[in-house]
Scaffold this motif. Structure first.
Motif, PDB file in Angstrom:
ATOM      1  N   GLN A  64      23.412  77.027 163.114  1.00 39.19           N
ATOM      2  CA  GLN A  64      23.335  77.269 164.553  1.00 39.19           C
ATOM      3  C   GLN A  64      22.590  76.140 165.263  1.00 39.19           C
ATOM      4  OE1 GLN A  64      24.808  79.909 166.328  1.00 39.19           O
ATOM      5  NE2 GLN A  64      24.236  78.536 168.036  1.00 39.19           N
ATOM      6  N   ASP A  68      23.292  74.098 168.685  1.00 40.17           N
ATOM      7  CA  ASP A  68      22.293  74.102 169.752  1.00 40.17           C
ATOM      8  C   ASP A  68      21.868  72.691 170.148  1.00 40.17           C
ATOM      9  OD1 ASP A  68      22.423  76.844 169.633  1.00 40.17           O
ATOM     10  OD2 ASP A  68      20.557  77.076 168.479  1.00 40.17           O
ATOM     11  N   TRP A  69      22.125  71.733 169.286  1.00 40.36           N
ATOM     12  CA  TRP A  69      21.774  70.326 169.584  1.00 40.36           C
ATOM     13  C   TRP A  69      22.369  69.885 170.919  1.00 40.36           C
ATOM     14  CZ3 TRP A  69      24.253  65.742 170.576  1.00 40.36           C
ATOM     15  CH2 TRP A  69      23.559  64.552 170.382  1.00 40.36           C
ATOM     16  N   LEU A  70      23.525  70.437 171.255  1.00 39.52           N
ATOM     17  CA  LEU A  70      24.205  70.024 172.483  1.00 39.52           C
ATOM     18  C   LEU A  70      23.387  70.327 173.735  1.00 39.52           C
ATOM     19  CD1 LEU A  70      27.837  71.125 171.609  1.00 39.52           C
ATOM     20  CD2 LEU A  70      27.138  68.809 172.207  1.00 39.52           C
ATOM     21  N   VAL A  71      22.491  71.279 173.644  1.00 37.97           N
ATOM     22  CA  VAL A  71      21.702  71.666 174.817  1.00 37.97           C
ATOM     23  C   VAL A  71      20.643  70.612 175.119  1.00 37.97           C
ATOM     24  CG1 VAL A  71      20.219  73.423 175.828  1.00 37.97           C
ATOM     25  CG2 VAL A  71      22.137  74.098 174.342  1.00 37.97           C
ATOM     26  N   GLU A  72      19.806  70.303 174.118  1.00 40.33           N
ATOM     27  CA  GLU A  72      18.701  69.356 174.330  1.00 40.33           C
ATOM     28  C   GLU A  72      19.074  67.929 173.913  1.00 40.33           C
ATOM     29  OE1 GLU A  72      15.862  70.046 175.752  1.00 40.33           O
ATOM     30  OE2 GLU A  72      16.254  72.206 175.966  1.00 40.33           O
ATOM     31  N   ARG A  73      20.164  67.806 173.162  1.00 41.08           N
ATOM     32  CA  ARG A  73      20.630  66.510 172.642  1.00 41.08           C
ATOM     33  C   ARG A  73      19.624  65.887 171.669  1.00 41.08           C
ATOM     34  NH1 ARG A  73      23.849  63.856 177.816  1.00 41.08           N
ATOM     35  NH2 ARG A  73      24.675  65.831 178.562  1.00 41.08           N
ATOM     36  N   SER A  75      16.726  67.566 168.281  1.00 44.75           N
ATOM     37  CA  SER A  75      16.318  68.786 167.585  1.00 44.75           C
ATOM     38  C   SER A  75      15.105  68.505 166.719  1.00 44.75           C
ATOM     39  CB  SER A  75      17.462  69.308 166.712  1.00 44.75           C
ATOM     40  OG  SER A  75      17.067  70.431 165.956  1.00 44.75           O
ATOM     41  N   SER A 360      22.509  61.601 172.830  1.00 48.69           N
ATOM     42  CA  SER A 360      21.116  61.649 173.279  1.00 48.69           C
ATOM     43  C   SER A 360      20.831  60.556 174.290  1.00 48.69           C
ATOM     44  CB  SER A 360      20.167  61.488 172.077  1.00 48.69           C
ATOM     45  OG  SER A 360      20.476  62.383 171.045  1.00 48.69           O
TER      46      SER A 360
END
Length: 909
Positions: A64, A68-73, A75, A360
């Motif tokens: 997951q 979710d990386w796509l949100v904050e770019r 992790s 990023s």
């Protein structure tokens, strides 16, 4: 493979007559969301997690986190990556096999079955780092250099032949074949891997780690992989996952096309400079943009190769039609090419025109803006326009001519350098082959077409041959003081140069074939001709080397050469003609023709059309024939005798291979972690200390601790070979740690060389001798350093040697990725200054007694620790440091004494 499959991603893909099982990313997207916008390199990591989900090392939350990386770019999630295979070269491969052999011994001593120690992933070791340029400029150079290589390295090669027969999943590509990264690109890599498990065919992305930092070259083929230390690679071979944080991914958009006369080398040096300035250490770089459609695979591989130079973990190119065309050209089987296309398209790993993933950060380069370039004179990221080389050299010369004592401040940010030359006129007359010649500051004394970086690229290799042809036709010749050499990365290069009719012209300029290996790029440049060497030494000349490699750190190419320039192969030829790095090749002539008329670089530079016509001669049959028996080797290799058996028959008299002491106490309980008390400082270093500075590399001086040891063993100086060739003998390597001739310990006031002060007695001695004295006194040691500590090649001995010298911790302003990991893997604690502090700002001069509190079995990644430094006058200074054990896996490794100790204890238990 996955024992959980919580997302129910398992499906099949029909390719021809074969039905492949695979974990579908589109199926994963049904539960994870819009993962198609992920960078392709992260999709490869996501597939890896899907395939190995077991609820323990890989959990549903890990999977997951990739979405979710796509949100904050970015992790902070730690994941466990399991590469499909491991690649090694022999300098790093020999000590890895030594460790495996030592582990077998340890298992046998503990009453276990030594056969339990075997690579669990496929391992390919390519012998490419041992050939030296002893002979050059003559027809028999290749034959004579290979004969000397076999003679020098007989013990090492016998050991590797034993390993080839003793270990499963372990193949050796013999010497005289090619460079590991070029062999990987042209033959070993598949882009999409396949294997049979329990009678079923499986397909998944081709991934790897390698024991050389330029493993990244294969990223150009859509293969995700990067360099790790030999320590980490061994653990991966033995089934341990590579622990990593989900990386930031920097997108690099390429548009436009290179102008007439520009080379892939000019492009890569521009990209390297841009990315190093942006700051991408520890990050993935992924290339995208419509400019990729016209960027040949060889150019992509050249850019990917240089990822360590721009500081990234990798420089990744997605699979597309260009990838398939290269697979066809290099003779890959049709079923492999079909599998690559079908799988990549099914998984969303195929590069589609106009597609721009989420990144990023991004950079953009219009390739039409690239100009002719070199890099130097000390670092690969220091790009210099062709016309700017004279001024760049003059700046270095001014620095070298300034007394070292006044240069300490200026050199604070540099890893070495700065020894003042004497009151030299900068010009001397020498007799070479019966003729008088003038050599001066700036003379080019080495011109080497070498290294996988550029010799893998037919366009620049053909350009070099065409320039040589035009130069000969205009009556030009190599300057007599230039040592020239041609060391391609594979035998295919000599095949296509021969077919194009260009070999004879390169030979006429002295660029005879000297070997298929890394040679000059790693310091195996061999001796300079005696008159040239003597002139440099006696007159303190500051001279240059020009090579088509990827590294030009100080002291790396040749100990007598202080200015090193990275350049395209045709520019290497041009500088051999000019013989002078103070000459502006953009404006001044290379020389005079038979009619005494000036000949300029533009007069002999081949056109793009001429290069394209030559490149069209490269055929798939060349690759098929050369790689048909790649593991067989020539008569020299076949004649190497070796022992058999499950465990190695160590020879106590060998000066190349010895049983290391790492596992002597493996049958005893693990000792709890304790604070470091009353430690002494072994050395204080500035910024940009490379693994070339730390790890033993290059030639062994007779007066050095390693040279003295070898002479005590009956080895004469002419038979010393290089440090790299003796990496299987810890006695040599620990004596050569921190012994680089250009390293500067600030405790010595700017003096160069591996020396320090044994503080209690105030005596000046070699770092090795001081470390041994401290060990005999029971005193732990600490090293202090600046920014980017451990940058450069992934040399495990930079960490192993540090460990064996008794260093318990390194406190630096920042660490390069691989070396930090290697320190942890050898049980050395990497600590980072905080709040912009440094040894200089805290006024630490190396005479202090240090104690580091807070170290215990409860140590956590990123934990703050307190350091107390007591000065010689009794005054105390306290400061905080960050524990750079970055992951929970690394905590386990560190507590066990190192990653191999952790693996071995698990196997014994």
């Amino acid at each position: 493979m996955s024992s959980r499959n919580s997302l129910q991603t398992l499906t099949t893909l029909q390719v021809g007559d074969i039905s492949y099982r695979y974990h579908s990313l589109p199926k994963a997207a049904e539960l994870l969301g819009e993962i198609d916008r992920l960078p392709v390199s992260l999709k490869v990591l996501l597939e890896n997690l899907l395939r190995y989900e077991d609820g323990v090392t890989v959990t549903r939350d890990d999977i997951q986190a990739m979405a979710d990386w796509l949100v904050e770019r970015r992790s902070t999630r730690e994941i466990q990556f399991r590469p499909a295979r491991v690649l090694m070269q022999d300098f790093t491969g020999v000590p890895a096999v030594v460790d495996l052999a030592a582990m077998r011994d340890a298992v046998a001593r503990a009453g276990g079955d030594p056969q339990r120690i075997n690579p669990l992933s496929p391992v390919d070791l390519v012998i490419d780092h041992s050939v030296m340029v002893d002979h050059f400029g003559e027809d028999n150079a290749f034959h004579d250099n290979v004969a000397m290589e076999i003679k020098r390295n007989g013990e090492r090669y016998a050991f590797l032949r034993w390993g080839q027969s003793a270990f499963n999943n372990f193949r050796v590509v013999p010497p005289g074949t090619g460079i590991c990264h070029q062999v990987n690109l042209e033959y070993l890599a598949q882009s999409v891997w396949a294997e049979q498990i329990d009678g079923e065919h499986w397909a998944y992305p081709d991934t790897l780690v390698g024991t050389d930092s330029h493993t990244t070259m294969v990223n150009g083929l859509g293969v995700l992989g990067w360099g790790v230390g030999g320590i980490e690679a061994e653990a991966a071979m033995l089934g341990q996952p590579v622990s990593m944080l989900i990386p930031e991914v920097v997108g690099f958009k390429l548009t436009g096309k290179l102008r007439e006369g520009m080379t892939a080398t000019d492009l890569v040096l521009t990209v390297t400079q841009m990315l190093r300035q942006r700051g991408v250490v520890g990050k993935f770089v992924e290339f995208y943009g419509d400019g990729l459609a016209d960027l040949p695979l060889a150019d992509r591989a050249t850019i990917a190769n240089m990822a360590p130079e721009y500081g990234a973990t990798c420089g990744f190119f997605p699979v597309d039609e260009v990838t398939l065309n290269y697979l066809r050209l290099t003779g890959r089987p049709a079923e492999v090419i079909e599998r690559v296309e079908a799988y990549s398209k099914a998984q969303g790993l195929w590069r589609e025109p106009g597609h721009e993933p989420v990144f990023s950060d991004t950079l953009h380069l219009d390739m039409s803006e690239v100009e002719p370039s070199l890099a130097g004179p000390r670092r690969p990221q220091d790009r210099v326009p062709l016309g700017g080389v004279p001024d760049a050299f003059k700046e270095l010369l001014a620095l070298q001519l300034t007394p070292a004592s006044t240069e300490v401040g200026r050199l604070e940010s540099e890893g070495g350098g700065g020894t003042a030359v004497g009151a030299s006129t900068g010009e001397v007359t020498v007799n070479i082959d019966g003729e008088e010649h003038t050599i001066k500051h700036g003379a080019v004394v080495i011109a080497a077409i070498t290294s996988c970086t550029n010799t893998s690229n037919p366009s620049v290799m053909m350009a070099a041959g065409l320039l040589a042809k035009k130069a000969i036709e205009r009556g030009l010749q190599r300057r007599p003081w230039v040592k020239s050499s041609l060391a391609p990365g594979s035998k295919v290069v000599t095949d296509y140069l021969e077919k194009a009719g260009l070999t004879e012209y390169l030979d006429q300029l002295g660029f005879h074939l000297v070997g298929y290996g890394c040679t000059t790029c790693i310091g195996n440049s061999g001796p300079l001709p005696e008159p040239v060497s003597q002139a440099i030494s006696e007159n303190d000349l500051v001279v240059s080397a020009v090579l088509s490699g990827n590294r030009n750190f100080e002291g790396r190419i040749h100990q007598q050469v202080k200015a090193n320039w990275l350049a395209s192969p045709p520019l290497v030829v041009a500088y051999a003609l000019a013989g002078d790095s103070l000459l502006n090749l953009a404006e001044e002539p290379l020389g005079l023709d038979a009619d005494n008329k000036p000949v300029y670089l533009r007069d002999v530079w081949p056109s793009n059309a001429e290069i394209a016509e030559a490149v069209a001669l490269v055929e798939d049959d060349m690759f098929r024939s050369r790689y048909a028996d790649v593991f067989t080797g020539d008569e020299h290799w076949q004649a190497v005798a070796t022992s058999g058996g499950d465990t190695y028959a160590w020879d106590s008299q060998s000066t190349y291979v010895q049983n290391p002491p790492y596992f002597e106490d493996i049958d005893k309980p693990i000792q709890p972690l304790r604070p470091i008390e009353q430690a002494r400082v072994l050395a204080v270093f500035g910024d940009s200390i490379t693994t070339d500075h730390i790890s033993p590399a290059g030639n062994i001086k007779a007066s050095s601790p390693a040279g003295q040891y070898l002479q005590e063993q009956g080895v004469s100086p002419e038979d010393f070979n290089s440090y790299g060739s003796r990496r299987g003998n810890h006695e040599v390597m620990m004596r050569g740690t921190f012994a680089n001739i250009r390293i500067r310990n600030r405790m010595m006031g700017g003096e160069e060389g591996g020396v320090t002060i044994h503080v209690p007695c105030g005596e000046r001695m070699s770092i090795y001798d001081a470390a041994m004295r401290y060990q005999s006194e029971g005193t732990p040691l600490v090293v202090l350093a600046g920014k980017e500590y451990g940058t450069g090649s992934s040399r495990d001995w930079a960490a192993k040697g540090t460990n064996l010298l008794g260093v318990k911790a390194v406190i630096a302003k920042s660490f390069e990725r691989i070396h930090r990991s290697n320190l942890v893997g050898m049980g050395v604690l990497p600590l980072q200054f905080t709040n912009d502090q440094s040894a200089a700002s805290l006024q630490l001069d190396g005479h202090e007694v240090l104690s580091i509190a807070g170290i215990s079995d409860d140590i956590q990644p990123g934990q703050k620790l307190k350091v107390t430094a007591q000065r010689s006058n009794g005054e105390q200074v306290e400061f905080e440091v960050v524990c750079r054990i970055d992951t929970k896996n690394e905590v386990d490794y560190f507590k066990a004494g190192g990653i191999l100790h952790y693996v071995l204890r698990e196997m014994i238990e």
